[in-house]
Design a protein around this motif. Structure first.
Motif, PDB file in Angstrom:
ATOM      1  N   GLY A 159      -7.270   9.454  -5.877  1.00 60.22           N
ATOM      2  CA  GLY A 159      -6.548   9.900  -7.060  1.00 60.22           C
ATOM      3  C   GLY A 159      -6.481  11.417  -7.184  1.00 60.22           C
ATOM      4  N   GLN A 160      -7.418  12.103  -6.544  1.00 60.43           N
ATOM      5  CA  GLN A 160      -7.464  13.570  -6.619  1.00 60.43           C
ATOM      6  C   GLN A 160      -6.886  14.233  -5.377  1.00 60.43           C
ATOM      7  OE1 GLN A 160      -8.635  15.060  -9.430  1.00 60.43           O
ATOM      8  NE2 GLN A 160      -8.723  12.965 -10.168  1.00 60.43           N
ATOM      9  N   LEU A 161      -6.169  13.479  -4.568  1.00 59.36           N
ATOM     10  CA  LEU A 161      -5.735  14.013  -3.270  1.00 59.36           C
ATOM     11  C   LEU A 161      -4.218  14.019  -3.109  1.00 59.36           C
ATOM     12  CD1 LEU A 161      -8.324  12.092  -1.052  1.00 59.36           C
ATOM     13  CD2 LEU A 161      -8.389  14.544  -1.597  1.00 59.36           C
TER      14      LEU A 161
ATOM     15  N   LEU B 193       0.830  -1.204   0.000  1.00 56.56           N
ATOM     16  CA  LEU B 193       0.000   0.000   0.000  1.00 56.56           C
ATOM     17  C   LEU B 193       0.869   1.262   0.000  1.00 56.56           C
ATOM     18  CD1 LEU B 193      -2.683   1.468   0.174  1.00 56.56           C
ATOM     19  CD2 LEU B 193      -2.748   1.025   2.633  1.00 56.56           C
ATOM     20  N   ARG B 194       1.929   1.225   0.815  1.00 50.78           N
ATOM     21  CA  ARG B 194       2.807   2.401   0.909  1.00 50.78           C
ATOM     22  C   ARG B 194       3.460   2.698  -0.443  1.00 50.78           C
ATOM     23  NH1 ARG B 194       3.983   1.950   6.117  1.00 50.78           N
ATOM     24  NH2 ARG B 194       5.182   0.072   5.666  1.00 50.78           N
TER      25      ARG B 194
ATOM     26  N   LYS C 177       1.465   7.140  -6.519  1.00 48.48           N
ATOM     27  CA  LYS C 177       0.356   8.066  -6.802  1.00 48.48           C
ATOM     28  C   LYS C 177       0.563   9.448  -6.193  1.00 48.48           C
ATOM     29  CE  LYS C 177      -3.112   4.369  -7.010  1.00 48.48           C
ATOM     30  NZ  LYS C 177      -4.112   3.659  -6.221  1.00 48.48           N
ATOM     31  N   GLY C 178       1.613   9.613  -5.391  1.00 49.77           N
ATOM     32  CA  GLY C 178       1.872  10.916  -4.756  1.00 49.77           C
ATOM     33  C   GLY C 178       0.842  11.280  -3.698  1.00 49.77           C
ATOM     34  N   ILE C 179       0.359  10.267  -2.980  1.00 52.35           N
ATOM     35  CA  ILE C 179      -0.600  10.528  -1.889  1.00 52.35           C
ATOM     36  C   ILE C 179       0.085  10.242  -0.559  1.00 52.35           C
ATOM     37  CG2 ILE C 179      -2.840   9.897  -0.892  1.00 52.35           C
ATOM     38  CD1 ILE C 179      -3.452   8.673  -3.751  1.00 52.35           C
ATOM     39  N   TYR C 180       0.045  11.198   0.328  1.00 47.94           N
ATOM     40  CA  TYR C 180       0.651  11.026   1.653  1.00 47.94           C
ATOM     41  C   TYR C 180      -0.446  10.605   2.627  1.00 47.94           C
ATOM     42  CZ  TYR C 180       3.377  12.240   5.854  1.00 47.94           C
ATOM     43  OH  TYR C 180       4.053  12.216   7.049  1.00 47.94           O
ATOM     44  N   LEU C 181      -0.197   9.503   3.339  1.00 50.38           N
ATOM     45  CA  LEU C 181      -1.180   9.010   4.315  1.00 50.38           C
ATOM     46  C   LEU C 181      -0.603   9.156   5.717  1.00 50.38           C
ATOM     47  CD1 LEU C 181      -3.822   7.433   5.051  1.00 50.38           C
ATOM     48  CD2 LEU C 181      -2.501   5.324   4.749  1.00 50.38           C
ATOM     49  N   LEU C 182      -1.276   9.934   6.544  1.00 47.85           N
ATOM     50  CA  LEU C 182      -0.858  10.085   7.950  1.00 47.85           C
ATOM     51  C   LEU C 182      -1.787   9.266   8.830  1.00 47.85           C
ATOM     52  CD1 LEU C 182       1.044  11.705   9.982  1.00 47.85           C
ATOM     53  CD2 LEU C 182      -0.982  13.138  10.361  1.00 47.85           C
ATOM     54  N   ASN C 183      -1.208   8.455   9.689  1.00 48.29           N
ATOM     55  CA  ASN C 183      -1.980   7.647  10.645  1.00 48.29           C
ATOM     56  C   ASN C 183      -1.893   8.325  12.016  1.00 48.29           C
ATOM     57  OD1 ASN C 183      -3.171   5.546  12.107  1.00 48.29           O
ATOM     58  ND2 ASN C 183      -1.259   4.370  12.226  1.00 48.29           N
TER      59      ASN C 183
END
Lengths: 223, 223
Positions: free
Chosen positions: A113-115, A24-25, A31-37
């Motif tokens: 995809g838009q984020l 997933l990472r 995709k250039g999406i940063y996910l903060l947990n």
């Protein structure tokens, strides 16, 4: 205001969470999406902190929020109403944490995809969420002053997997025996690289520093 | 002062927790031992409340404490030093809750045959401990004012399995938006029979009422 979308997420049957999280990472990086947990105990101020932060960054990045809860949607409604940011509610069906597969099920329902940035507010719990890699780019947690400065001694894993420790509710420091220096020392016993940032979500103090850190993180991730 | 005995407890391989819990409860009834399971979030004041309570009841009943923690023994040492009550430390090996078999392993290490009351301080967590019957005679929990009055909405199971809800840290009520009446209403949505008792473990206010309730419970159990 659009209603809150509620997603009932299910535990993976394959149970290879580390592999799922790494996968997933990598996808998020592509995709250039940063996910903060974002993790914490119940009642430490995750939602209030998020609302303050979102209002500071929402004009600079395209962001969405995934709210994980056992079964209420109180926080999701509050966040969407206070910020206008698209927020979905993940119901864990009694589960005390999210794993990577559950996180992915959530991401499938935000228009990722838009984020640029998705913030996952994990279940309020200092134990289980620390044990499961969600596939996030970074883990942050909130420790509130009333909980006490000894928490890094008692919940070691949580503090070792987080890179940003927000010490919230600094406005009530005069009424509690909380030693910020001692707390920072305990945090660094668990994770020498963790940053300890005092904030007060209620008054906004320090939240701008967190917002700035988050924007820099997103920017670096997209390089 | 005797050192703290640390017991590394293991999860049952049989996984029939409800059956184990009923069996344990029957044995406790036969032996006239009352087991209280005390739960809460991290930092709600379980240990301070326990110390106050123990000092009020220790001349009236024969009592011991089992402290469950991921891996520290900070609280067990604190309780034994402040009360002189025999205290053992249960290490859950990362587990976020205790089940009946784990509780039994702890009871095997306190001299339960010589006791009227054993208090189990469960792992600080509002989710998982609520899902596992420990075999206790009664569940109690502490909700502290800084955590917020909405917690019964967000952690429904915890509030439905507890018969005594101690609302702790009432000394800081003026600094938080906590509505005791609203909280009580939310608790009763989950469990109409639950008693909501405001206390302040720091000053001792209300703890005598809790101690009295506990003594009555022990007395009734032994009939």
């Amino acid at each position: 205001m659009e209603g809150i979308k509620v997603i009932e997420i299910k535990k993976s049957v394959f149970e290879d969470n580390e592999k799922d999280a790494e996968k997933l990472r990598k996808e998020l990086k592509t995709k250039g999406i940063y996910l903060l947990n974002l993790m914490s105990s119940p009642g430490s101020g995750k939602t209030t902190t998020l609302i303050r932060t979102l209002n500071l960054i929402k004009d600079k990045v395209r962001v969405a929020v995934m709210e994980a809860d056992i079964d209420s949607d109180v926080d999701a409604v509050k966040i969407q109403e206070a910020t206008g940011i698209p927020t979905i509610q993940l119901h864990t069906g009694g589960m005390c944490h999210l794993d990577a597969e559950m996180t992915r099920q959530g991401l499938d329902h935000v228009d990722a995809g838009q984020l640029d940035l998705v913030i996952l507010e994990n279940v309020g719990n200092l134990v289980c969420p620390a044990e499961f890699d969600t596939g996030s780019c970074r883990n942050a947690m909130i420790l509130s002053v009333p909980e006490g400065d000894d928490k890094p001694l008692k919940y070691p894993l949580m503090f070792s997997v987080c890179d940003m420790i927000l010490v919230n509710k600094t406005d009530v420091l005069p009424y509690f025996d909380f030693d910020l220096e001692k707390c920072t020392r305990y945090v660094h016993m668990r994770n020498p690289h963790a940053r300890v940032l005092p904030i007060c979500a209620k008054t906004g103090e320090g939240v701008d520093v967190f917002a700035q850190w988050l924007l820099q993180e997103v920017c670096a991730w997209k390089q």
